[in-house]
Design an enzyme around this catalytic site. Sequence first.
Site, PDB file in Angstrom:
ATOM      1  N   PHE A   3      -2.213  -0.688   1.553  1.00 24.86           N
ATOM      2  CA  PHE A   3      -1.955  -0.746  -0.196  1.00 24.86           C
ATOM      3  C   PHE A   3      -0.515  -0.792  -0.378  1.00 24.86           C
ATOM      4  CE2 PHE A   3      -6.157   0.930   0.601  1.00 24.86           C
ATOM      5  CZ  PHE A   3      -6.892   0.458  -0.592  1.00 24.86           C
ATOM      6  N   GLU A   4       0.348   0.130   0.061  1.00 18.61           N
ATOM      7  CA  GLU A   4       1.545   0.113  -0.388  1.00 18.61           C
ATOM      8  C   GLU A   4       2.546   0.722   0.575  1.00 18.61           C
ATOM      9  OE1 GLU A   4       3.472   1.028  -4.716  1.00 18.61           O
ATOM     10  OE2 GLU A   4       2.594   2.804  -3.984  1.00 18.61           O
ATOM     11  N   GLN A   5       3.017  -0.315   1.486  1.00 19.09           N
ATOM     12  CA  GLN A   5       3.891   0.372   2.676  1.00 19.09           C
ATOM     13  C   GLN A   5       5.112  -0.458   2.293  1.00 19.09           C
ATOM     14  OE1 GLN A   5       3.935  -1.102   6.513  1.00 19.09           O
ATOM     15  NE2 GLN A   5       2.112  -2.213   6.350  1.00 19.09           N
TER      16      GLN A   5
END
Length: 540
Positions: free
Chosen positions: A377-379
């Site tokens: 998702f959000e790295q």
Amino acid sequence: MVATIRNPILPGFNPDPSICRVGDDYYIATSTFEWYPGVQIHHSRDLVNWRLVRRPLERASQLDMRGNPDSCGVWAPCLSYSDGLFWLVYTDVKRFDGNFKDAHNYIVTAEAVEATWSDPVYVNSSGFDPSLFHDDDGRKWFLNMQWNHRSESFGGAPKSPAFDGILLQEWDERTRRLVGPVKNIFAGSSLGLVEGPHLFKRNGWYYLTTAEGGTGYDHAVTMARSRTIDGPYELHPNTHLITSKDHPEAALQRAGHGQYVETPDGQAYHTHLCGRPLPPKRRCTLGRETALQKCVWREDGWLYLENGGTVPDATVPAPAGTSFVAQPGVVETDFDEAELPFEFQWLRTPVADRIFSLTWREGHLRLFGRESIGSWFEQALVARRQEHHSFRAETVVEFAPETYQQVAGLTLYYNRHKFHALGVTWHEKLGRVVTILSCPGDFPHGRLEFPVGSGVAVPDGAIHLAMEVRDNDLQFFWRATARDTWQAIGPVLDAGVVSDEGGRGEHGSFTGAFAGMFAFDTSGSALPADFDHFRYQALV
């Protein structure tokens, strides 16, 4: 002196090459999967020297891959030119493992490759690897492979029944939708796994090239032709135009999935993807790369490789009057500009300012620690392709962690189950440390390993990090200041696992290795890490 094309022409992760010529300009579009922005487009004027000029899918309205699993996202784009526009069709795949793919196909357009591309028009979801053919009567035809979930086809072990032929349907640009009947025009050869269709027309024949045999060592470009666009299609006398499947000694392996192009004076070439395996395990650490073969038309009306066989060559004749310009062996990035240097990408999210900034601190790339390394998702991971079997990468990071949940550093990364990382973090007894986080494959469990345990205590201030990859071997290094001697940390790690064949092996994943910078903060505090520079150097 005969000019030479040196394969691969696009080294490193650059698969599924779709080639398009407009006048004297050639463009190749390649798949980017979960890497953002989507689709790489390279440009050349001579078929020898290529330069990355555009990644057109660059905003949320065009592409949002948050939550897409590894090896999903943008598959097999097709680039074409007609009616004063460039047309790009692509798939956004939302599922990998199991019986379903959830593959959504779109069209975007632009007046020039370097211009801003349109918002996408949705086409269909019946399968992946779409292409758009512009017939000489003005009609447009959309093709894609059809995915059949009613089979024993699972990620990592594909079976032919899931690849249920090539669909053809007319595209009405006025209403911007598919019209008329859907026809299955080509079931493929006995090799199976038919995908990657491309059509072109010559001397009244419709020629169809497809990819077959999967993305591994049985890959091939299969060719067929018909007098009518909807078939029936007869197979090439050799069935396959390009393949290395029966020649393990060939320098270019996994050859398949490409497209035909002609020079202005009528010379014939065909792109294809390929892999360059390293012994002893035949792992392609650079992923699937792009190559180009010289072809000839014979009296039987069929296209053949100029070399007379089906096995691709590492060097082929180029159009006259061209010469190869060597790329620099060292690329230094100081992050002094307001935009990310073109060789770098990140993962999945269109909201880039959530994970990095080049303006927060002058002369630095700031990563905001978000979800864990490997998150779908959000790295915060900014990286460039590995383009050489042996290379060295260096960076300098300023990072002040207060908990072991905060880590930032340098990584050789493929996906959430295949990476090695050297990070600065915090330890309750040692204070600030450098340590190694390693995930050497998705089987049997995909768990982290810690080759140096809690790590090595380091002083306050900026920390220099480096890694050297020499074929299958990876060694990490660190030092406190530029005046200090580099110190090796940890054992030599298996760099070969950071490859298509690493982990669960062939067909389990199919992107490529990246070298870059990462930061995560699973405490939720979004602790920033500042990177002063990044250096990539090819090693002999």
